[in-house]
Scaffold this motif. Structure first.
Motif, short mmCIF file in Angstrom:
data_model
loop_
_atom_site.label_atom_id
_atom_site.label_comp_id
_atom_site.label_asym_id
_atom_site.label_seq_id
_atom_site.Cartn_x
_atom_site.Cartn_y
_atom_site.Cartn_z
N PRO A 86 -6.07 -16.75 -8.13
CA PRO A 86 -5.01 -15.81 -7.72
C PRO A 86 -5.50 -14.82 -6.68
CG PRO A 86 -5.19 -15.91 -10.11
CD PRO A 86 -6.35 -16.65 -9.56
N ASP A 90 0.29 -12.77 -5.68
CA ASP A 90 0.64 -13.95 -6.46
C ASP A 90 1.25 -13.53 -7.80
OD1 ASP A 90 -0.32 -15.63 -4.50
OD2 ASP A 90 -2.18 -16.12 -5.55
N VAL A 92 1.28 -14.55 -11.53
CA VAL A 92 0.54 -15.39 -12.47
C VAL A 92 1.18 -15.31 -13.85
CG1 VAL A 92 -1.65 -15.21 -11.23
CG2 VAL A 92 -1.15 -13.59 -13.04
N VAL A 119 -0.07 -9.95 -9.19
CA VAL A 119 -1.46 -9.53 -8.96
C VAL A 119 -1.54 -8.35 -8.00
CG1 VAL A 119 -3.74 -10.30 -8.14
CG2 VAL A 119 -2.28 -11.88 -9.40
N LYS A 133 -8.47 -12.45 -10.91
CA LYS A 133 -8.71 -13.05 -9.60
C LYS A 133 -9.93 -13.98 -9.58
CE LYS A 133 -7.90 -8.89 -7.67
NZ LYS A 133 -7.93 -7.87 -6.63
N ILE A 175 -0.12 -20.12 -11.48
CA ILE A 175 -0.15 -19.24 -10.32
C ILE A 175 1.00 -19.65 -9.41
CG2 ILE A 175 -1.44 -18.44 -8.30
CD1 ILE A 175 -4.00 -19.42 -9.67
#
Length: 176
Positions: A86, A90, A92, A119, A133, A175
């Motif tokens: 990610p 993004d 998630v 994110v 991440k 993701i």
């Protein structure tokens, strides 16, 4: 006429006096208080770091990695494929739980449910914001998080106390 003269003289005598400004009742906090607070925080952080180090030493099964952000993590399930991780922006989908350093569950993944997280665009546990991440879809990572990377001096106002380190096991589901 005499009254007007008396008022005029009174105004001149009393109306033009210099007014002294009021002084603050409390003095500004001194820098020594700030210095003492910093020293106390450093002591508390050392105590937390020692507890975490002892926990990691006792766990001979996992290999923990110290992140540059100050939390520890270990892979429970690692994906070796060259798949994306990610990045900022993004969306998630993940599952996670929270427990204390003794391994006692604070919030189970069933209580927390599946979380959708944008994110770096939403407020979340700071260590997990960074840690997510590192993950690929299908991976599970256990994070050992000192309080200053979790809920800090305030706790969560419910089950997580002040200056409480936590452990979180996170599984990245998707993701977008």
């Amino acid at each position: 006429m005499k009254i007007k003269i008396i008022i005029f003289i009174s105004f001149i005598c009393f109306g033009c006096t210099k007014i002294n400004p009021r002084r603050p009742i409390e003095a500004k906090p001194s820098t020594t208080i700030l210095k003492e607070t910093i020293k106390e925080s450093i002591k508390l952080n050392k105590v937390e770091d020692t507890k975490i180090s002892n926990l990691i030493k006792k766990d001979s099964i996992h290999n923990y990695i110290l992140s540059p952000k100050g939390y520890w993590y270990t892979y429970n399930t690692k994906i070796n494929e060259n798949t994306p991780t990610p990045k900022t922006g993004d969306l998630v989908t993940l599952e996670y739980n929270l427990s204390n350093l003794k391994g006692e569950t604070i919030y189970s993944k069933e209580i927390l449910g599946v979380k959708k997280y944008n994110v770096d665009k939403e407020d979340f546990i700071s260590a997990l914001q960074s840690g997510i991440k590192l993950m690929k879809v299908g991976e599970t990572i256990t994070f050992v998080i000192p309080s200053y990377n979790a809920f800090g001096i305030s706790g969560d106002g419910n089950k997580i106390g002040i200056n409480q380190s936590i452990i979180s096991t996170v599984t990245l589901i998707n993701i977008k």
